[in-house]
Design a protein around this motif. Sequence first.
Motif, PDB file in Angstrom:
ATOM      1  N   TYR A 192       0.808  -1.227   0.000  1.00 23.09           N
ATOM      2  CA  TYR A 192       0.000   0.000   0.000  1.00 23.09           C
ATOM      3  C   TYR A 192       0.843   1.280   0.000  1.00 23.09           C
ATOM      4  O   TYR A 192       0.401   2.307  -0.496  1.00 23.09           O
ATOM      5  N   MET A 193       2.032   1.226   0.620  1.00 20.50           N
ATOM      6  CA  MET A 193       2.757   2.482   0.832  1.00 20.50           C
ATOM      7  C   MET A 193       4.026   2.664  -0.006  1.00 20.50           C
ATOM      8  O   MET A 193       4.340   3.773  -0.408  1.00 20.50           O
ATOM      9  N   ALA A 234      -3.341  -1.874  -5.656  1.00 25.11           N
ATOM     10  CA  ALA A 234      -2.885  -2.207  -4.302  1.00 25.11           C
ATOM     11  C   ALA A 234      -4.010  -2.936  -3.536  1.00 25.11           C
ATOM     12  O   ALA A 234      -3.765  -3.942  -2.847  1.00 25.11           O
ATOM     13  N   ALA A 235      -5.256  -2.425  -3.709  1.00 25.17           N
ATOM     14  CA  ALA A 235      -6.380  -3.021  -2.993  1.00 25.17           C
ATOM     15  C   ALA A 235      -6.608  -4.462  -3.468  1.00 25.17           C
ATOM     16  O   ALA A 235      -6.780  -5.385  -2.642  1.00 25.17           O
ATOM     17  N   LEU A 241      -5.306  -8.956  10.335  1.00 24.79           N
ATOM     18  CA  LEU A 241      -4.924  -8.864   8.919  1.00 24.79           C
ATOM     19  C   LEU A 241      -5.943  -8.032   8.141  1.00 24.79           C
ATOM     20  O   LEU A 241      -5.573  -7.155   7.327  1.00 24.79           O
ATOM     21  N   LEU A 242      -7.242  -8.306   8.429  1.00 27.64           N
ATOM     22  CA  LEU A 242      -8.290  -7.519   7.745  1.00 27.64           C
ATOM     23  C   LEU A 242      -8.157  -6.037   8.079  1.00 27.64           C
ATOM     24  O   LEU A 242      -8.250  -5.158   7.206  1.00 27.64           O
ATOM     25  N   SER A 243      -7.944  -5.778   9.409  1.00 31.54           N
ATOM     26  CA  SER A 243      -7.825  -4.366   9.834  1.00 31.54           C
ATOM     27  C   SER A 243      -6.641  -3.696   9.134  1.00 31.54           C
ATOM     28  O   SER A 243      -6.746  -2.570   8.613  1.00 31.54           O
ATOM     29  N   ALA A 244      -5.510  -4.433   9.119  1.00 30.89           N
ATOM     30  CA  ALA A 244      -4.320  -3.849   8.468  1.00 30.89           C
ATOM     31  C   ALA A 244      -4.595  -3.574   6.996  1.00 30.89           C
ATOM     32  O   ALA A 244      -4.208  -2.541   6.448  1.00 30.89           O
ATOM     33  N   ASN A 245      -5.314  -4.509   6.361  1.00 37.22           N
ATOM     34  CA  ASN A 245      -5.613  -4.333   4.931  1.00 37.22           C
ATOM     35  C   ASN A 245      -6.513  -3.116   4.707  1.00 37.22           C
ATOM     36  O   ASN A 245      -6.265  -2.302   3.811  1.00 37.22           O
ATOM     37  N   LEU A 253      -7.149   2.575   3.043  1.00 33.46           N
ATOM     38  CA  LEU A 253      -7.464   3.999   3.298  1.00 33.46           C
ATOM     39  C   LEU A 253      -6.237   4.881   3.067  1.00 33.46           C
ATOM     40  O   LEU A 253      -6.306   5.951   2.447  1.00 33.46           O
ATOM     41  N   GLY A 254      -5.120   4.361   3.606  1.00 36.06           N
ATOM     42  CA  GLY A 254      -3.877   5.126   3.443  1.00 36.06           C
ATOM     43  C   GLY A 254      -3.538   5.310   1.969  1.00 36.06           C
ATOM     44  O   GLY A 254      -3.221   6.417   1.510  1.00 36.06           O
TER      45      GLY A 254
END
Length: 498
Positions: A148-149, A158-159, A191-195, A200-201
């Motif tokens: 993502y970054m 990325a998504a 993992l879901l939260s991080a994704n 969002l980032g």
Amino acid sequence: MNNQISAINIPGFINKRTTNIDVHWFNLNFKSGERQFREDYFAASLLFNRLSIIVSILFFTAFAFLDQLTLNEVKGQLFTIRFAIVCPMIVILFSLTFTRFYKDYWQLITSIGTFVAGASIVAMTITAPQLGSGYYYVGTILVLMYCYMLLKLRFVWAAVTGWAIVLSYIVSVCIFPNIDHHDCVTNVFFLLSANILGMLGAYSLEYLYRKDYFHRKLLRIAQENVIRANGILEYKVKEKTKALQEDIEVRKETEKKLIQAIEKAEESDYLKTSFLQNMSHEIRTPLNAICGFTGILTGSRLVEEERNKYISIIQKSSDQLLAIVSDVLTISSLETGQVKVYCESFNVSTVMHDLYVMFSSAAEVKGLQLKLLMPEATLTTLLFTDKTKFIQVISNLLTNAIKFTEQGSVTFGYEQVKHELVFFVEDTGLGIDEDMITKVFERFRQVDPSQQRIVGGNGLGLAISKGFVELLGGRIWVESEINQGSRFYFTFLKGDVN
Ligand code: ADP
């Protein structure tokens, strides 16, 4: 020009409506100009993308140390995944960044590479015993961070990659449940939260980058418009300045002409006044003589000798008056083009001799020597022209020469120069100032009008002479030096000479 003017108004393009970034809410694509954006984004991201790929190899290699430390029993499988699959794949990926087609497919290639790296870590978690799989799943979070970054993947790519990695993890732990049920739920939750946070980032990062790109583009358009407007403005200023300069030139020219006209009018006024004063003097003198002596003749008895003397004075004065009137009439006829030319053939030498005889007494009275100079071989030179006018021209010049010379001599004559007969009248008198050399031929013009009243003259003699000479096809001019004398010339074509 209208096009140019409308071009100045282009800055209107940057208005409230057009300053709002216009992108699709989900994939963030520009509604127009997406292709240019992608080119710009690729150019700006390539270096960072390469660096991130290199750093990822370092990370994958460094983590082999953990395999050795904590999961020594499955080290073989883990090393195989790490060094036989992931690292070569990353090297290939890095090499691809230098190919020509990378520009068009870099998002797809990077996504595949990232997915392979993520899936490898998922594979490691399955390979590892329960303790190891508990740690190793954190590696997938690192891959998500990378995805993502750091790799400069666009939000959509990325998504998709992120979700693919997360799903591969969920599917794997479902098929190969080598960890505790609770741990599994916790891992999936993190993992879901991080994704989602990564998404969002990535979304906000890309949106900000696109906004920055859009504003840069607006700025560039505005700059171009300013440059163009400047160019047009400069052009207009130049045109205006040119027009103004021309205008100033015209005004200056007009002003100059006006000043010249005023000067001429003033001069002409001065000449007329001076002419009138002179004329009144010139007319009154002989008139007074005529009236006075006529009175004496009629009123008293006079001896024969006295009577003849007075009659001669009256006759002289009448001749003078007649000459003045004749000059005035001649100059006005010349000006209106009414002078007629009567040409005849005559012997120049004879005429010159007659003139010599005519003027010798006047010269003698003033104590001047009168000389006649003619080429010896031309005693029978014949000239075909208006004899009366010819005689008047020489007479005028001789009269002036005697009038303006106090001592010395007056010489006149002619010579042949190529095709011309050049006549001259030379004196050793007053001379004429350089400024007046051409002006003396103007009507009414006298070098010193006050002096003139003493010596006499009406300022018409030279104007008449010039008029006659030019009428007969010749030229007239004077060379003179002040207090040294003057030499007047006039010419006739030799073609006229026999
Ligand atoms: P004017 O009848 O006054 O002599 P002209 O037209 O014959 O008029 O001459 C114009 C003026 O030119 C004279 O007033 C005089 O100032 C000057 N001028 C003419 N001839 C001579 C000369 N030979 N020497 C000096 N000045 C002359």
